[in-house]
Motif scaffolding. Structure first.
Motif, PDB file in Angstrom:
ATOM      1  N   GLY A  47       8.537  23.454  19.543  1.00 12.08           N
ATOM      2  CA  GLY A  47       7.402  22.575  19.291  1.00 12.08           C
ATOM      3  C   GLY A  47       6.194  23.348  18.793  1.00 12.08           C
ATOM      4  O   GLY A  47       5.475  22.905  17.890  1.00 12.08           O
ATOM      5  N   TRP A  49       5.861  25.708  16.880  1.00  5.82           N
ATOM      6  CA  TRP A  49       5.862  26.072  15.472  1.00  5.82           C
ATOM      7  C   TRP A  49       5.862  24.858  14.563  1.00  5.82           C
ATOM      8  O   TRP A  49       6.097  24.974  13.347  1.00  5.82           O
ATOM      9  N   ALA A  50       5.559  23.703  15.111  1.00  7.07           N
ATOM     10  CA  ALA A  50       5.419  22.500  14.278  1.00  7.07           C
ATOM     11  C   ALA A  50       4.146  22.598  13.438  1.00  7.07           C
ATOM     12  O   ALA A  50       3.177  23.243  13.854  1.00  7.07           O
ATOM     13  N   SER A  52       0.619  21.154  11.960  1.00  5.01           N
ATOM     14  CA  SER A  52      -0.368  20.192  12.457  1.00  5.01           C
ATOM     15  C   SER A  52      -1.576  20.207  11.534  1.00  5.01           C
ATOM     16  O   SER A  52      -1.844  21.210  10.871  1.00  5.01           O
ATOM     17  N   GLN A  57      -3.101  22.018  16.442  1.00  2.00           N
ATOM     18  CA  GLN A  57      -2.120  22.091  17.555  1.00  2.00           C
ATOM     19  C   GLN A  57      -2.608  21.283  18.768  1.00  2.00           C
ATOM     20  O   GLN A  57      -2.769  21.838  19.870  1.00  2.00           O
ATOM     21  N   ASP A 114       0.530  14.664  14.997  1.00  2.00           N
ATOM     22  CA  ASP A 114       0.943  16.048  15.233  1.00  2.00           C
ATOM     23  C   ASP A 114       1.763  16.183  16.512  1.00  2.00           C
ATOM     24  O   ASP A 114       2.707  16.977  16.573  1.00  2.00           O
ATOM     25  N   LEU A 117       5.148  15.329  15.513  1.00  2.00           N
ATOM     26  CA  LEU A 117       5.844  16.424  14.825  1.00  2.00           C
ATOM     27  C   LEU A 117       6.336  17.466  15.829  1.00  2.00           C
ATOM     28  O   LEU A 117       7.445  17.997  15.707  1.00  2.00           O
ATOM     29  N   PHE A 118       5.488  17.736  16.811  1.00  3.02           N
ATOM     30  CA  PHE A 118       5.864  18.677  17.876  1.00  3.02           C
ATOM     31  C   PHE A 118       7.159  18.194  18.543  1.00  3.02           C
ATOM     32  O   PHE A 118       8.121  18.948  18.691  1.00  3.02           O
ATOM     33  N   ASN A 121      10.304  18.575  16.410  1.00  4.45           N
ATOM     34  CA  ASN A 121      10.874  19.937  16.503  1.00  4.45           C
ATOM     35  C   ASN A 121      11.639  20.117  17.812  1.00  4.45           C
ATOM     36  O   ASN A 121      12.728  20.680  17.847  1.00  4.45           O
TER      37      ASN A 121
END
Ligand SMILES: Cc1cc2nc3c(=O)[nH]c(=O)nc-3n(C[C@H](O)[C@H](O)[C@H](O)COP(=O)(O)O)c2cc1C
Length: 200
Positions: A47, A49-50, A52, A57, A114, A117-118, A121
């Motif tokens: 997560g 390295w997602a 944002s 982050q 974001d 997205l985290f 991942n």
């Protein structure tokens, strides 16, 4: 089909896609196999390295392993429906985001995006490890905010349950068992959400 999964699921994709995406689904029963702190940290790292917006982050995660106080505290914040099955999970998360930008001057309108997205991942990393993730909107966010001392500029958006695929669906009540055993997964066709031109 995912090799570690005892429940057969069919994903009728219209075009071939990456196998991990195809194989992921959200069970409500999990194997009894424990998930270690190391594995939790691996999921968090995926997560981390997602992408944002402005690399802010904004994700914040409270995590607990079954048998610990934090797990129970997260569980106690879940809505009744989710309490009916989420105790099958080996790990629980409460997932929050920071509502304003790092300097606190304005609202971060993309923070929820974001966090998503985290979690995307995290889902893919988990699937690659044979671990299932079941995300939940059904968490009492006000209770969770208070329980875990989040300041006002944070919002607890979701919870997530983790466990290895391979649980016994017959442990669920009749309605959930029916859903768990449904063979064919479904999605809207692309024509309903993607437009090569104006919105329709
Ligand atoms: C943000 C979010 C919130 C969700 N909330 C719940 C929930 O509160 N309870 C639940 O049982 N499932 C919940 N789900 C699971 C969805 O119902 C599930 O992802 C969806 O039906 C698609 O199924 P699949 O993940 O197996 O492909 C949630 C999923 C997401 C992404």
């Amino acid at each position: 089909m995912l090799k570690t999964n005892s429940i057969e699921k069919q994903t009728p994709t219209a075009y071939p896609i990456y196998p991990l995406i195809e194989e992921r689904w959200s069970p409500r029963v999990f194997s009894n196999k424990a998930i270690s702190e190391q594995q939790v940290k691996t999921l968090l790292e995926a997560g981390r390295w997602a992408p944002s917006s402005s690399n802010q982050q904004p994700w914040r995660i409270i995590w607990g392993i079954k048998g610990t106080e934090t797990y129970d505290r997260i569980f106690n914040c879940l809505h009744k429906f989710n309490k009916g099955w989420a105790g099958n999970a080996q790990v629980l998360w409460a997932c929050a985001f920071k509502k304003d930008m790092q300097n606190g001057t304005k609202e971060n309108f993309h923070a929820l995006h974001d966090l998503g997205l985290f979690m995307g991942n995290v889902c893919m990393q988990a699937t690659s490890m044979g671990i299932a993730v079941h995300q939940m909107a059904g968490i009492d966010f006000k209770a969770a905010q208070k329980e875990f001392n989040f300041p006002d500029n944070y919002h607890v958006a979701t919870a997530a349950a983790f466990g290895y695929y391979g649980g016994n669906p017959h442990e669920l009540d009749d309605e959930l068992k029916k859903q768990e055993l449904e063979k064919e997964r479904s999605r809207n066709p692309q024509s309903e959400f993607a437009f090569n031109g104006n919105f329709q």
